[in-house]
Motif scaffolding. Structure first.
Motif, PDB file in Angstrom:
ATOM      1  N   UNK A 107       4.771   2.254  18.451  1.00 29.76           N
ATOM      2  CA  UNK A 107       4.211   3.341  17.647  1.00 29.76           C
ATOM      3  C   UNK A 107       5.096   3.562  16.425  1.00 29.76           C
ATOM      4  N   UNK A 108       4.459   3.699  15.272  1.00 30.88           N
ATOM      5  CA  UNK A 108       5.134   4.137  14.049  1.00 30.88           C
ATOM      6  C   UNK A 108       4.601   5.518  13.706  1.00 30.88           C
ATOM      7  N   UNK A 109       5.500   6.444  13.433  1.00 30.21           N
ATOM      8  CA  UNK A 109       5.102   7.772  12.971  1.00 30.21           C
ATOM      9  C   UNK A 109       5.686   8.023  11.585  1.00 30.21           C
ATOM     10  N   UNK A 110       4.958   8.835  10.816  1.00 28.48           N
ATOM     11  CA  UNK A 110       5.451   9.302   9.520  1.00 28.48           C
ATOM     12  C   UNK A 110       5.132  10.792   9.439  1.00 28.48           C
ATOM     13  N   UNK A 111       6.148  11.619   9.500  1.00 26.88           N
ATOM     14  CA  UNK A 111       5.984  13.068   9.546  1.00 26.88           C
ATOM     15  C   UNK A 111       6.240  13.674   8.162  1.00 26.88           C
ATOM     16  N   UNK A 112       5.168  14.047   7.497  1.00 36.97           N
ATOM     17  CA  UNK A 112       5.230  14.679   6.174  1.00 36.97           C
ATOM     18  C   UNK A 112       6.107  13.868   5.220  1.00 36.97           C
ATOM     19  N   UNK A 113       5.856  12.559   5.197  1.00 34.95           N
ATOM     20  CA  UNK A 113       6.611  11.700   4.293  1.00 34.95           C
ATOM     21  C   UNK A 113       5.806  10.548   3.724  1.00 34.95           C
ATOM     22  N   UNK A 114       4.589  10.340   4.219  1.00 35.48           N
ATOM     23  CA  UNK A 114       3.816   9.166   3.824  1.00 35.48           C
ATOM     24  C   UNK A 114       3.408   9.199   2.357  1.00 35.48           C
ATOM     25  N   UNK A 115       3.395  10.366   1.753  1.00 36.60           N
ATOM     26  CA  UNK A 115       2.997  10.477   0.346  1.00 36.60           C
ATOM     27  C   UNK A 115       4.078   9.984  -0.610  1.00 36.60           C
ATOM     28  N   UNK A 116       5.279   9.784  -0.117  1.00 38.47           N
ATOM     29  CA  UNK A 116       6.360   9.248  -0.970  1.00 38.47           C
ATOM     30  C   UNK A 116       6.442   7.726  -0.861  1.00 38.47           C
ATOM     31  N   UNK A 117       5.542   7.116  -0.107  1.00 40.25           N
ATOM     32  CA  UNK A 117       5.586   5.691   0.202  1.00 40.25           C
ATOM     33  C   UNK A 117       4.440   4.974  -0.507  1.00 40.25           C
ATOM     34  N   UNK A 118       4.665   3.721  -0.897  1.00 35.76           N
ATOM     35  CA  UNK A 118       3.601   2.923  -1.513  1.00 35.76           C
ATOM     36  C   UNK A 118       2.589   2.543  -0.434  1.00 35.76           C
ATOM     37  N   UNK A 119       1.384   3.064  -0.570  1.00 31.99           N
ATOM     38  CA  UNK A 119       0.396   3.018   0.509  1.00 31.99           C
ATOM     39  C   UNK A 119       0.106   1.598   0.973  1.00 31.99           C
ATOM     40  N   UNK A 120      -0.337   0.743   0.065  1.00 32.89           N
ATOM     41  CA  UNK A 120      -0.782  -0.594   0.473  1.00 32.89           C
ATOM     42  C   UNK A 120       0.360  -1.412   1.063  1.00 32.89           C
ATOM     43  N   UNK A 121       1.554  -1.333   0.458  1.00 31.10           N
ATOM     44  CA  UNK A 121       2.701  -2.088   0.965  1.00 31.10           C
ATOM     45  C   UNK A 121       3.099  -1.603   2.360  1.00 31.10           C
ATOM     46  N   UNK A 122       3.066  -0.290   2.550  1.00 36.03           N
ATOM     47  CA  UNK A 122       3.462   0.242   3.847  1.00 36.03           C
ATOM     48  C   UNK A 122       2.443  -0.110   4.926  1.00 36.03           C
ATOM     49  N   UNK A 123       1.161  -0.012   4.622  1.00 35.86           N
ATOM     50  CA  UNK A 123       0.139  -0.347   5.601  1.00 35.86           C
ATOM     51  C   UNK A 123       0.272  -1.815   6.021  1.00 35.86           C
ATOM     52  N   UNK A 124       0.561  -2.685   5.064  1.00 36.57           N
ATOM     53  CA  UNK A 124       0.758  -4.099   5.383  1.00 36.57           C
ATOM     54  C   UNK A 124       2.007  -4.308   6.235  1.00 36.57           C
ATOM     55  N   UNK A 125       3.083  -3.586   5.926  1.00 39.17           N
ATOM     56  CA  UNK A 125       4.320  -3.721   6.697  1.00 39.17           C
ATOM     57  C   UNK A 125       4.143  -3.156   8.103  1.00 39.17           C
ATOM     58  N   UNK A 126       3.417  -2.058   8.226  1.00 45.96           N
ATOM     59  CA  UNK A 126       3.145  -1.504   9.553  1.00 45.96           C
ATOM     60  C   UNK A 126       2.357  -2.493  10.390  1.00 45.96           C
ATOM     61  N   UNK A 127       1.390  -3.158   9.791  1.00 44.18           N
ATOM     62  CA  UNK A 127       0.631  -4.183  10.509  1.00 44.18           C
ATOM     63  C   UNK A 127       1.558  -5.302  11.001  1.00 44.18           C
ATOM     64  N   UNK A 128       2.536  -5.679  10.173  1.00 43.11           N
ATOM     65  CA  UNK A 128       3.452  -6.763  10.553  1.00 43.11           C
ATOM     66  C   UNK A 128       4.282  -6.396  11.766  1.00 43.11           C
ATOM     67  N   UNK A 129       4.835  -5.190  11.804  1.00 47.43           N
ATOM     68  CA  UNK A 129       5.813  -4.851  12.842  1.00 47.43           C
ATOM     69  C   UNK A 129       5.170  -4.266  14.100  1.00 47.43           C
TER      70      UNK A 129
END
Length: 294
Positions: A107-129
């Motif tokens: 499980x990956x969680x992001x608590x009130x921080x996902x808006x500071x992250x590059x959406x597409x890059x993070x979604x791809x990295x989450x898929x990888x790990x």
């Protein structure tokens, strides 16, 4: 880099004056996660962990918890607040979790921080790990609320945070994603074939979504926030906003804007006791999904 990530930001105040999340939120995440056949609870990674507020709450549900953040300043506060647990804190950008192996995280969680992250890059990295049976959980609060006993304060607080003549012009880029209820993440999940997408907002005060593809569920009560406030603690919370630090860096001679807005809200409410307990419904969003098939 978001202001929260800079060495100058007061991470100790953030740790002391930010809200916690409901203990039942961990159960809700586990319920969603375990609906997938073979889902395990060996490893949770709390990305953009800040001072580790939610990483500490995750411990009861997972064998191991790792908290990551781009800011060593924030992580140092997390370690100081968490001297007895076995949480591992790692300095790392969310978009490049190079220390994690492919398909190793439950499980990956992001608590009130996902808006500071590059959406597409993070979604791809989450898929990888993430493991094929894994879950990505994003949630947060914009900091706005419905004051049940003083509804005249609702607009005052939102205008203070978003108005161009107040603090609205001083947020770091990305804040708009949270204000919009993380709909851009929802769309990214749809576009990239993530499954079992669940997005819930509460109360129904977020901007309405026109796309029928990404309509949220409207909750009948809070599931994310656990934040009871007085006028005094509301003021302390408002002083943790990064936009306030940016604003006063430009206007150091002005009275603290948080002091001003709380004074004005108390006047509008006819309130005189700064320690009065407030009946507040905080805006919140919860978004969960499973990664696409490999």
């Amino acid at each position: 880099m978001a202001t929260y990530s800079t060495p100058a930001y007061n991470s100790a105040n953030y740790q002391a004056d930010r809200p916690s999340y409901r203990d039942s939120l961990v159960d809700k995440i586990l319920d969603f996660h375990k609906k997938t056949l073979g889902a395990a609870t060996d490893l949770a990674v709390d990305v953009a962990t800040g001072t580790g507020i939610f990483a500490r709450q995750l411990q009861r549900g997972f064998t191991k918890v790792i908290g990551t953040d781009i800011s060593e300043n924030m992580l140092e506060s997390a370690r100081k607040a968490d001297t007895e647990s076995e949480i591992e804190y790692v300095q790392s950008p969310a978009e490049s979790l190079d220390f994690l192996k492919d398909h190793s995280v439950d499980v990956i969680t992001v608590a009130t921080g996902a808006h500071w992250i590059e959406v597409e890059k993070f979604v791809a990295e989450a898929k990888r790990v993430l493991k094929p049976t894994g879950s990505l959980v994003i949630f947060g609060y914009p900091g706005f609320a419905h004051f049940v006993d003083y509804p005249q304060c609702d607009k005052m607080l939102k205008d203070y945070g978003l108005g161009d003549d107040k603090l609205g012009s001083y947020w770091d880029a990305g804040r708009e994603l949270l204000v919009a209820g993380y709909r851009r993440y929802h769309q990214a999940f749809v576009d990239n074939n993530w499954s079992d997408i669940f997005r819930r907002i509460y109360p129904d005060t977020f901007e309405k979504e026109e796309s029928k593809q990404i309509q949220p569920i409207i909750g009948d009560g809070p599931v994310v926030m656990d934040f009871q406030v007085t006028w005094r603690t509301l003021l302390a919370f408002l002083k943790t906003w990064s936009t306030l630090a940016i604003y006063h860096k430009k206007f150091p001679e002005r009275e603290n804007a948080a002091d001003v807005i709380v004074r004005e809200m108390m006047a509008a409410a006819g309130a005189t006791d700064i320690d009065e307990k407030l009946n507040v419904e905080w805006e919140e969003v919860l978004l969960m999904a499973h990664p696409p098939s490999q």
